[in-house]
Write a protein that holds these residues in place. Structure first.
Motif, PDB file in Angstrom:
ATOM      1  N   GLN A   3       0.831  -1.190   0.000  1.00  0.00           N
ATOM      2  CA  GLN A   3       0.000   0.000   0.000  1.00  0.00           C
ATOM      3  C   GLN A   3       0.868   1.244   0.000  1.00  0.00           C
ATOM      4  O   GLN A   3       1.921   1.293   0.623  1.00  0.00           O
ATOM      5  CB  GLN A   3      -0.912   0.025   1.226  1.00  0.00           C
ATOM      6  CG  GLN A   3      -1.969  -1.074   1.201  1.00  0.00           C
ATOM      7  CD  GLN A   3      -2.923  -0.952   2.376  1.00  0.00           C
ATOM      8  OE1 GLN A   3      -2.519  -0.578   3.459  1.00  0.00           O
ATOM      9  NE2 GLN A   3      -4.177  -1.259   2.140  1.00  0.00           N
ATOM     10  N   VAL A   5       0.969   4.952   1.250  1.00  0.00           N
ATOM     11  CA  VAL A   5       0.329   5.782   2.260  1.00  0.00           C
ATOM     12  C   VAL A   5       0.825   7.205   2.096  1.00  0.00           C
ATOM     13  O   VAL A   5       2.021   7.458   1.990  1.00  0.00           O
ATOM     14  CB  VAL A   5       0.660   5.280   3.685  1.00  0.00           C
ATOM     15  CG1 VAL A   5      -0.014   6.161   4.724  1.00  0.00           C
ATOM     16  CG2 VAL A   5       0.227   3.828   3.845  1.00  0.00           C
ATOM     17  N   ARG A  16      -4.716   5.538   1.840  1.00  0.00           N
ATOM     18  CA  ARG A  16      -3.935   4.381   1.389  1.00  0.00           C
ATOM     19  C   ARG A  16      -4.404   4.004  -0.014  1.00  0.00           C
ATOM     20  O   ARG A  16      -5.594   3.929  -0.274  1.00  0.00           O
ATOM     21  CB  ARG A  16      -4.117   3.182   2.327  1.00  0.00           C
ATOM     22  CG  ARG A  16      -3.504   3.352   3.702  1.00  0.00           C
ATOM     23  CD  ARG A  16      -3.580   2.030   4.481  1.00  0.00           C
ATOM     24  NE  ARG A  16      -2.939   2.139   5.783  1.00  0.00           N
ATOM     25  CZ  ARG A  16      -3.570   2.472   6.903  1.00  0.00           C
ATOM     26  NH1 ARG A  16      -4.866   2.754   6.854  1.00  0.00           N
ATOM     27  NH2 ARG A  16      -2.926   2.524   8.043  1.00  0.00           N
ATOM     28  N   LEU A  31      -7.105   6.279   6.407  1.00  0.00           N
ATOM     29  CA  LEU A  31      -6.271   5.632   7.411  1.00  0.00           C
ATOM     30  C   LEU A  31      -7.102   4.932   8.481  1.00  0.00           C
ATOM     31  O   LEU A  31      -6.589   4.088   9.223  1.00  0.00           O
ATOM     32  CB  LEU A  31      -5.332   6.648   8.050  1.00  0.00           C
ATOM     33  CG  LEU A  31      -4.201   7.167   7.139  1.00  0.00           C
ATOM     34  CD1 LEU A  31      -3.286   8.090   7.913  1.00  0.00           C
ATOM     35  CD2 LEU A  31      -3.408   6.018   6.534  1.00  0.00           C
TER      36      LEU A  31
END
Length: 255
Positions: A3, A5, A16, A31
């Motif tokens: 992922q 972020v 994400r 998040l």
């Protein structure tokens, strides 16, 4: 899942971006784990589609970070990130998200002919050179490939990767497998039951069909338009000759 972020300033939430799915979509979550929607790339722009909404509500952004941030901003603000649904575009066979212009039809015919020569089976319409294209390999594997990769660098006609995909049959068996699956023909040998008529394999025939396509588009005769596009792009043993005929027409227009 790998992922990405991103944490932005106080005016924009963190988010994400998940791994790309087979259809080219990247899921986006906040998040907190809330589903925000998905983003995808199409012709060098990025589009954001809110969770639970149709693609017609998409919004356009310059990059994937801006697209993902847009979804999460709307999610946390409580304001639906939805625009009024646009009228669904007219779709035609063998093209995905593209209008049946002479240029798009010529490029699609070339791409489809080359896929036949390489024994790749397209599972959706031609999307353009720089978009993911879902297809099936002769070994049964399905996934996405880019036409820009399959046509080779600088149009050298060498597909990349040369081993097709991970887990495919040995490269030493590729040529014999392709030869067994595809036999090119200089002329259309399709029966009337297999197609909407004889597929064009000469520049004159191709040019006449392109003119008919223009008339069908102008008169909004969608049934006739579909029939004509099938003649230009539908499966045919003479797909390579048809693609060359369309390219010859394009060269005539330039001269």
């Amino acid at each position: 899942m790998t992922q990405h972020v991103e944490t932005q300033g106080s005016d924009a939430p963190a988010y994400r971006i998940g791994d790309c799915a087979e259809d080219g979509q990247y899921p986006v979550t906040s998040l907190t784990g809330a589903e925000a929607g998905h983003i995808y790339r199409w012709h060098r722009a990025w589009y954001a589609v809110p969770a639970g909404q149709p693609d017609s509500t998409r919004t356009k952004h310059p990059d994937r970070e801006a697209a993902a941030a847009h979804l999460c901003q709307a999610l946390t603000s409580g304001i639906p990130s939805v625009v009024p649904a646009a009228a669904e575009p007219v779709t035609v066979p063998y093209l995905r998200g593209l209008k049946p212009t002479p240029s798009n039809l010529t490029n699609a015919a070339r791409a489809l002919a080359r896929l036949a020569e390489l024994a790749w089976e397209p599972l959706e319409g031609y999307p353009g050179a720089d978009n993911r294209w879902r297809m099936r390999c002769f070994c049964g594997w399905t996934g996405t490939r880019w036409w820009s990769h399959l046509r080779g660098r600088n149009n050298d006609n060498t597909p990349r990767p040369e081993n097709r995909h991970e887990g495919c049959i040995p490269m030493t068996r590729h040529a014999e497998t392709i030869a067994r699956l595809y036999t090119p023909s200089p002329t259309c040998t399709c029966s009337p039951a297999d197609s909407a008529g004889p597929h064009p394999t000469t520049p004159d025939a191709a040019a006449d069909l392109l003119k008919s396509v223009a008339r069908a588009r102008k008169s909004a005769d969608h049934q006739e338009l579909n029939r004509l596009v099938i003649l230009l792009l539908g499966p045919c043993p003479a797909a390579s000759a048809r693609a060359q005929a369309l390219r010859d027409v394009a060269e005539r227009r330039k001269s």
